[in-house]
Design a protein around this motif. Sequence first.
Motif, mmCIF file in Angstrom:
data_model
loop_
_atom_site.group_PDB
_atom_site.id
_atom_site.type_symbol
_atom_site.label_atom_id
_atom_site.label_comp_id
_atom_site.label_asym_id
_atom_site.label_seq_id
_atom_site.Cartn_x
_atom_site.Cartn_y
_atom_site.Cartn_z
ATOM 1 N N ARG A 164 10.073 2.078 -1.813
ATOM 2 C CA ARG A 164 9.950 1.233 -0.633
ATOM 3 C C ARG A 164 8.913 0.130 -0.869
ATOM 4 N NH1 ARG A 164 7.955 4.366 4.540
ATOM 5 N NH2 ARG A 164 6.142 4.539 3.200
ATOM 6 N N PRO A 179 3.747 10.264 2.302
ATOM 7 C CA PRO A 179 4.816 9.285 2.065
ATOM 8 C C PRO A 179 5.126 8.480 3.335
ATOM 9 C CG PRO A 179 5.524 11.523 1.472
ATOM 10 C CD PRO A 179 4.149 11.637 2.043
ATOM 11 N N THR A 180 4.859 9.076 4.523
ATOM 12 C CA THR A 180 5.188 8.450 5.812
ATOM 13 C C THR A 180 6.507 7.697 5.774
ATOM 14 O OG1 THR A 180 3.639 6.681 5.205
ATOM 15 C CG2 THR A 180 2.914 8.234 6.884
ATOM 16 N N LEU A 181 7.541 8.413 5.346
ATOM 17 C CA LEU A 181 8.884 7.850 5.466
ATOM 18 C C LEU A 181 9.282 7.928 6.924
ATOM 19 C CD1 LEU A 181 10.521 9.645 2.435
ATOM 20 C CD2 LEU A 181 9.443 7.406 2.508
ATOM 21 N N TYR A 182 10.162 7.031 7.353
ATOM 22 C CA TYR A 182 10.670 7.113 8.717
ATOM 23 C C TYR A 182 11.739 8.210 8.750
ATOM 24 C CZ TYR A 182 8.387 2.628 9.623
ATOM 25 O OH TYR A 182 7.472 1.629 9.786
ATOM 26 N N PRO A 183 11.492 9.284 9.506
ATOM 27 C CA PRO A 183 12.426 10.418 9.451
ATOM 28 C C PRO A 183 13.818 10.081 9.961
ATOM 29 C CG PRO A 183 10.769 10.750 11.164
ATOM 30 C CD PRO A 183 10.354 9.539 10.392
ATOM 31 N N LEU A 186 0.844 -1.175 0.000
ATOM 32 C CA LEU A 186 0.000 0.000 0.000
ATOM 33 C C LEU A 186 0.890 1.239 0.000
ATOM 34 C CD1 LEU A 186 -2.885 1.087 0.324
ATOM 35 C CD2 LEU A 186 -2.755 0.566 2.748
ATOM 36 N N MET A 241 9.857 13.970 -4.227
ATOM 37 C CA MET A 241 10.929 13.001 -3.994
ATOM 38 C C MET A 241 10.544 12.039 -2.880
ATOM 39 S SD MET A 241 13.999 15.695 -4.185
ATOM 40 C CE MET A 241 15.414 14.620 -4.187
ATOM 41 N N THR A 272 2.411 -3.836 6.417
ATOM 42 C CA THR A 272 2.172 -4.269 5.036
ATOM 43 C C THR A 272 3.446 -4.835 4.430
ATOM 44 O OG1 THR A 272 2.645 -2.088 4.172
ATOM 45 C CG2 THR A 272 0.344 -2.594 4.548
ATOM 46 N N TYR A 319 3.084 4.666 10.648
ATOM 47 C CA TYR A 319 4.391 4.002 10.630
ATOM 48 C C TYR A 319 4.218 2.490 10.823
ATOM 49 C CZ TYR A 319 6.753 8.532 11.195
ATOM 50 O OH TYR A 319 7.225 9.806 11.023
ATOM 51 N N PHE A 370 0.570 5.227 0.639
ATOM 52 C CA PHE A 370 -0.391 6.164 1.212
ATOM 53 C C PHE A 370 -0.285 7.549 0.573
ATOM 54 C CE2 PHE A 370 0.450 3.010 4.428
ATOM 55 C CZ PHE A 370 -0.793 2.735 4.942
ATOM 56 N N TRP A 406 19.219 13.085 12.500
ATOM 57 C CA TRP A 406 18.193 13.215 11.462
ATOM 58 C C TRP A 406 17.177 14.286 11.775
ATOM 59 C CZ3 TRP A 406 13.431 12.186 13.552
ATOM 60 C CH2 TRP A 406 13.418 11.430 14.733
#
Lengths: 247, 331
Positions: free
Chosen positions: A145, A84-88, A79, A137, B232, B226, A81, B324
């Motif tokens: 991913r 982007p819900t990237l892990y920061p 899925l 980006m 998934t 997260y 979304f 980060w």
Amino acid sequence: MAVDVRHASQAFLLEGQPLPVLDNVSLNVKPGEFVALLGPSGCGKSTLLRLLAGLDAPTGGTLTGDGAPIDAPDPSRVLVFQDPTLYPWRTVKANVALGLEARGILKREGHRVQQAIDLVGLTGFETAYPHQLSGGMSQRVALARALVNDPRLLLLDEPLGKLDSLTRLSMQAELVRLWQRSGLTAILVTHDVEEALILAQRVIIFSPRPARITAELIVDRPYPRHRDDPELVALRREALGLLGLAD
Amino acid sequence: MSGAVIAGGLGDAASTRPGPWFGGVVAGLAWLAAAAITSLAPDEIEVGRTQELAAFALLLGASLVVAGLAAPLLGQLGQRLRTLGPWLTVLGLALIGWELLTAKLAILPLPFFASPQGLLEVYLEDWPRLGESVLRSLWLLLTGYAIGAAAGFVAGVALGWSKAIGYWVHPVLRLVGPLPATAWLPIAFFAFPSSGSASTFLVALATWFPVTVLTWSGVAGVNRAYYDIARTLGASQTFLVLKVAIPAALPQVFVGLFMGLGASFSVLVVAEMLGVKAGLGWYLQWAQGWAAYGNMYAALLVMALMCSTLVTLLFKGRDRVLAWQKGTVRW
């Protein structure tokens, strides 16, 4: 992946009252097909995607992927979304590697990470952190991913919804190229009529909540498609009419 | 915005400043003046080490004047010194004022206000005892803090993750946590075999509470999406805790570690004043008992430096682990 949805219903509890969001939805998607689910915002299309991803269970009906019932998340169905819900805290490379790492096959299959990054055109940004990336980006990283897991079903939940219009156009073209090259099955949720017509072979139109299928449009045009194609313009008018927005 | 925006150093404006460092010369002159006043003006009260203090000020002043004139030749070091100029000047002037108010004119009453040379005398003559106190305090603080922080981290993650653990631990946390750790003093010194272990327990307890609460809120506040993403992609429960929940909660954990460190300082002093026969808290108590206010100020200054250094180290660690993040609180 062949997807079969039969009489799927879903309801949430809101202040003790069941709130139906999906009402007896049946849908069949052939392997390799690109289907768009079009409907007003908040109608329950995303709920259907969550069911297909295996993140939630339906209150009624059955869902199968290649004949097997869908009852839990699986890397073959991924899925993407709207966010982007990237892990920061992870670099681009580590974000893309997430799925392989979660399944414990990063050592063996690590080369696929770079391939996926190259595929979405982010070569050179492997060590960047998400806060250093633009919206477009970031969404590409989210795509990479998903793709690194070699899925057979790509579920897209308004993945371009938050991008600026120019980035959106170029990402639409890229999505089509990715889908054509990989041959995977894609289901896209959107409330943008034009986007659905540019991308999908078939557009399923949903009613307002609780979501019910009201119509189906076949978009039998070659790719890459152009916005001013008279047939697409006619289909756009038809779709808007079905959504109750004809002028 | 396109492309990665990777911030470089500060602008070039600050790095290309040739010529001597006048701020350094001014600061040097201030310290030379302090040296002259200390050495030449007669002491109004009886104090030792006046000439040593003057020698120290003279040395610092002369070095600053030399450094100011030779700044272009010092390279990197010269650049870093430049920003210190105003502070060094003010410190030199403050020394003059302090010296006049205490040793030279005796305006401030004895014995409550120590003179600069009085402080210097403490450091030069009592350093073995003071040094031992620092080491004892550091050991107590670090062991207690490490135990409390580790316990708090584990408890916080468990609370944030498991409903069953939350059911049992949450009420205990709510009842026991807000109680000041020092209120446990009588029980702690009764229940533990030695005053050292009792003090360690108190420091650990003071650290435990904020670390637990903030770790817990960090884990509970992790963006649900997260987890969806990881699920998934085929993540197990262990993966969700170790690779999603904990890294996402780390910024909050560090706030907890910072607050826990502050709490541990105050408990440290109280515990040492009451139960332990060594350490900075004990030293303060002892100095006050003998009306040795010079020793007290000397210990306070050392303690301030120690605490500040520990906080600095914590923040350095955070900057390393949370590189980060952008735009966080600076120390």
